[in-house]
Design a protein around this motif. Structure first.
Motif, PDB file in Angstrom:
ATOM      1  N   PRO A  61       7.497  30.086  24.541  1.00 50.85           N
ATOM      2  CA  PRO A  61       8.723  29.453  25.045  1.00 50.85           C
ATOM      3  C   PRO A  61       8.571  28.849  26.431  1.00 50.85           C
ATOM      4  N   ASP A  62       7.603  29.308  27.205  1.00 47.58           N
ATOM      5  CA  ASP A  62       7.366  28.715  28.521  1.00 47.58           C
ATOM      6  C   ASP A  62       6.932  27.251  28.427  1.00 47.58           C
ATOM      7  N   GLU A  63       6.445  26.847  27.262  1.00 49.27           N
ATOM      8  CA  GLU A  63       5.959  25.483  27.067  1.00 49.27           C
ATOM      9  C   GLU A  63       6.959  24.608  26.309  1.00 49.27           C
ATOM     10  N   ILE A  64       8.172  25.089  26.155  1.00 50.89           N
ATOM     11  CA  ILE A  64       9.133  24.358  25.317  1.00 50.89           C
ATOM     12  C   ILE A  64       9.434  22.973  25.880  1.00 50.89           C
ATOM     13  N   GLY A  65       9.222  22.791  27.179  1.00 49.78           N
ATOM     14  CA  GLY A  65       9.404  21.466  27.767  1.00 49.78           C
ATOM     15  C   GLY A  65       8.506  20.436  27.117  1.00 49.78           C
ATOM     16  N   LYS A  66       7.285  20.828  26.756  1.00 48.41           N
ATOM     17  CA  LYS A  66       6.362  19.910  26.090  1.00 48.41           C
ATOM     18  C   LYS A  66       6.863  19.562  24.691  1.00 48.41           C
ATOM     19  N   LEU A  67       7.477  20.551  24.033  1.00 55.03           N
ATOM     20  CA  LEU A  67       8.056  20.279  22.718  1.00 55.03           C
ATOM     21  C   LEU A  67       9.231  19.313  22.843  1.00 55.03           C
ATOM     22  N   GLU A  68      10.064  19.503  23.872  1.00 56.84           N
ATOM     23  CA  GLU A  68      11.175  18.581  24.108  1.00 56.84           C
ATOM     24  C   GLU A  68      10.663  17.163  24.314  1.00 56.84           C
ATOM     25  N   ASN A  69       9.610  17.012  25.087  1.00 55.46           N
ATOM     26  CA  ASN A  69       9.047  15.683  25.328  1.00 55.46           C
ATOM     27  C   ASN A  69       8.533  15.061  24.032  1.00 55.46           C
ATOM     28  N   LEU A  70       7.903  15.883  23.198  1.00 60.34           N
ATOM     29  CA  LEU A  70       7.395  15.377  21.925  1.00 60.34           C
ATOM     30  C   LEU A  70       8.538  14.891  21.039  1.00 60.34           C
ATOM     31  N   LEU A  71       9.570  15.713  20.905  1.00 56.65           N
ATOM     32  CA  LEU A  71      10.679  15.343  20.025  1.00 56.65           C
ATOM     33  C   LEU A  71      11.367  14.074  20.502  1.00 56.65           C
ATOM     34  N   ALA A  72      11.431  13.901  21.810  1.00 53.42           N
ATOM     35  CA  ALA A  72      12.084  12.714  22.370  1.00 53.42           C
ATOM     36  C   ALA A  72      11.302  11.439  22.057  1.00 53.42           C
ATOM     37  N   HIS A 113       5.027  17.678   9.316  1.00 56.48           N
ATOM     38  CA  HIS A 113       4.952  19.114   9.620  1.00 56.48           C
ATOM     39  C   HIS A 113       4.231  19.300  10.961  1.00 56.48           C
ATOM     40  N   ILE A 114       4.965  19.786  11.945  1.00 55.13           N
ATOM     41  CA  ILE A 114       4.408  20.006  13.288  1.00 55.13           C
ATOM     42  C   ILE A 114       4.222  21.505  13.477  1.00 55.13           C
ATOM     43  N   GLN A 115       3.013  21.985  13.252  1.00 59.21           N
ATOM     44  CA  GLN A 115       2.726  23.422  13.355  1.00 59.21           C
ATOM     45  C   GLN A 115       2.131  23.713  14.731  1.00 59.21           C
ATOM     46  N   LEU A 116       2.822  24.548  15.492  1.00 61.80           N
ATOM     47  CA  LEU A 116       2.349  24.911  16.821  1.00 61.80           C
ATOM     48  C   LEU A 116       1.520  26.188  16.759  1.00 61.80           C
ATOM     49  N   PRO A 117       0.527  26.328  17.633  1.00 64.53           N
ATOM     50  CA  PRO A 117      -0.341  27.511  17.589  1.00 64.53           C
ATOM     51  C   PRO A 117       0.393  28.762  18.035  1.00 64.53           C
ATOM     52  N   PRO A 118      -0.106  29.932  17.657  1.00 63.54           N
ATOM     53  CA  PRO A 118       0.551  31.190  18.036  1.00 63.54           C
ATOM     54  C   PRO A 118       0.664  31.366  19.544  1.00 63.54           C
ATOM     55  N   GLN A 119      -0.225  30.739  20.300  1.00 63.13           N
ATOM     56  CA  GLN A 119      -0.219  30.888  21.753  1.00 63.13           C
ATOM     57  C   GLN A 119       0.824  29.986  22.431  1.00 63.13           C
ATOM     58  N   PHE A 120       1.402  29.066  21.667  1.00 60.54           N
ATOM     59  CA  PHE A 120       2.393  28.139  22.237  1.00 60.54           C
ATOM     60  C   PHE A 120       3.701  28.909  22.437  1.00 60.54           C
ATOM     61  N   LYS A 139      -4.705  19.677  22.364  1.00 59.80           N
ATOM     62  CA  LYS A 139      -3.992  19.171  23.548  1.00 59.80           C
ATOM     63  C   LYS A 139      -2.665  19.903  23.784  1.00 59.80           C
ATOM     64  N   ARG A 140      -2.241  20.668  22.800  1.00 59.24           N
ATOM     65  CA  ARG A 140      -0.998  21.471  22.907  1.00 59.24           C
ATOM     66  C   ARG A 140       0.175  20.627  23.410  1.00 59.24           C
ATOM     67  N   LEU A 141       0.301  19.439  22.793  1.00 60.08           N
ATOM     68  CA  LEU A 141       1.410  18.510  23.034  1.00 60.08           C
ATOM     69  C   LEU A 141       1.374  17.864  24.409  1.00 60.08           C
ATOM     70  N   HIS A 142       0.308  18.040  25.156  1.00 60.60           N
ATOM     71  CA  HIS A 142       0.228  17.450  26.492  1.00 60.60           C
ATOM     72  C   HIS A 142      -0.478  16.096  26.428  1.00 60.60           C
ATOM     73  N   HIS A 184       4.844  31.952  17.960  1.00 63.50           N
ATOM     74  CA  HIS A 184       4.835  32.876  19.095  1.00 63.50           C
ATOM     75  C   HIS A 184       6.018  33.842  18.987  1.00 63.50           C
ATOM     76  N   PRO A 185       5.804  35.151  19.227  1.00 67.14           N
ATOM     77  CA  PRO A 185       6.890  36.137  19.112  1.00 67.14           C
ATOM     78  C   PRO A 185       8.116  35.810  19.965  1.00 67.14           C
ATOM     79  N   GLY A 186       7.900  35.096  21.074  1.00 69.10           N
ATOM     80  CA  GLY A 186       9.014  34.769  21.954  1.00 69.10           C
ATOM     81  C   GLY A 186      10.080  33.911  21.297  1.00 69.10           C
ATOM     82  N   PHE A 187       9.694  33.171  20.254  1.00 69.09           N
ATOM     83  CA  PHE A 187      10.659  32.332  19.554  1.00 69.09           C
ATOM     84  C   PHE A 187      11.428  33.103  18.478  1.00 69.09           C
ATOM     85  N   PHE A 188      11.159  34.404  18.378  1.00 71.73           N
ATOM     86  CA  PHE A 188      11.833  35.244  17.392  1.00 71.73           C
ATOM     87  C   PHE A 188      12.530  36.422  18.083  1.00 71.73           C
TER      88      PHE A 188
END
Length: 288
Positions: free
Chosen positions: A119-130, A110-117, A83-86, A144-148
């Protein structure tokens, strides 16, 4: 004496290959967790990524471990990968509720996100953490390389995690991917394990390190020494690290963990690692 000041463990406890090398020669599978927890004070809960235990099993895990032992259960893949946090509010609530009977045995989820997740989807991560219950602790692993990128996207992620006192998982595979080997376990691990940069910055109070290198502890020495220095500094700063030692061959994990603990003991005042179940057995046999 039990390990204190930080948590140390392996990726699993139910491994028959440890019989006679870590577990007692006569160890039965139902005894594995109790024997494991007599030495280590934490374990990665990777099994919950694939399968959820029933309530009776969860309660048994609590009874078989001592006070201070911590499970770091990984969020089920339906939440993070399928569901990729959706739309996962109910799934997350059910997952966390499952472990309520052993809430005193819970380390960071431990919340491990897939390599395809990305930075464009960080809003979903924000919703999860909230939505996460603040009574528990969490660690987030991104691949994902974008986070590095050492730039805006990585800073955004780090600020987000810091705002919730959530740790960013460090998955150190540098040694693994630097090796040239024909050993089957190493080749397979190199195919499966991500090759991501290592970050030493902390975003929470429980730094979460996953190290995977060579099967032989000595071949990991430079990396283990580096991590011992870093973990010692974290402890001196009042943080409480979690360190998990992997190996291409899972049967080789305990010696790597023991070597790390020995190196850490050279830097700060901590008790030696408890004797392994198989060593206690040998000592008892020597009395007769």
């Amino acid at each position: 004496m039990a390990i204190t000041k930080y948590h140390l463990g392996c990726t699993v406890w139910s491994l028959k290959d440890w019989i006679g090398t870590f577990y007692r020669d006569d160890a039965k599978q139902k005894e594995f967790l109790r024997q494991y927890a007599s030495v280590f004070n934490s374990v990665e809960g990777n099994t919950t990524f694939y399968h959820l235990p029933d309530l009776e099993t969860v309660r048994k895990w609590g009874k078989q471990t001592p006070e201070g032992f911590k499970f770091c259960f990984k969020f089920h893949r339906s939440i993070t990968h399928q569901k990729r946090l959706h739309g996962v509010e109910e799934d997350v609530r059910n997952f966390i509720d499952l472990f309520e009977p052993i809430e005193d045995r819970l380390g960071p989820y431990h919340i491990q996100l897939p390599p395809q997740f990305s930075p464009d989807e960080i809003g979903k991560l924000e919703n999860l953490l909230a939505m996460l219950p603040s009574a528990f602790s969490y660690a987030v692993e991104v691949r994902h390389p974008g986070f590095f990128d050492h730039g805006r996207q990585e800073r955004h992620l780090n600020r987000l995690l810091k705002s919730y006192n959530i740790d960013r998982v460090v998955f150190d595979t540098r040694k693994l991917h630097a090796m040239k080997s024909d050993e089957k376990s190493i080749r397979e691990a190199q195919k499966k394990k991500p090759k991501v940069p290592v970050r030493f910055e902390t975003t929470g109070s429980r730094p979460f390190v996953r190290f995977v290198g060579a099967n032989d502890p000595i071949n990991n020495e430079p990396y283990l020494k580096e991590w011992a220095i870093i973990v010692a500094d974290w402890i001196k700063e009042g943080l409480h690290p979690y360190v998990f030692t992997h190996a291409p061959d899972p049967a080789r994990q305990p010696p790597i963990a023991r070597r790390f603990h020995q190196l850490l003991a050279e830097l700060i005042d901590i008790d030696p690692m408890p004797a392994w179940p198989v060593e206690k057995q040998d000592k008892q046999l020597g009395l007769f």
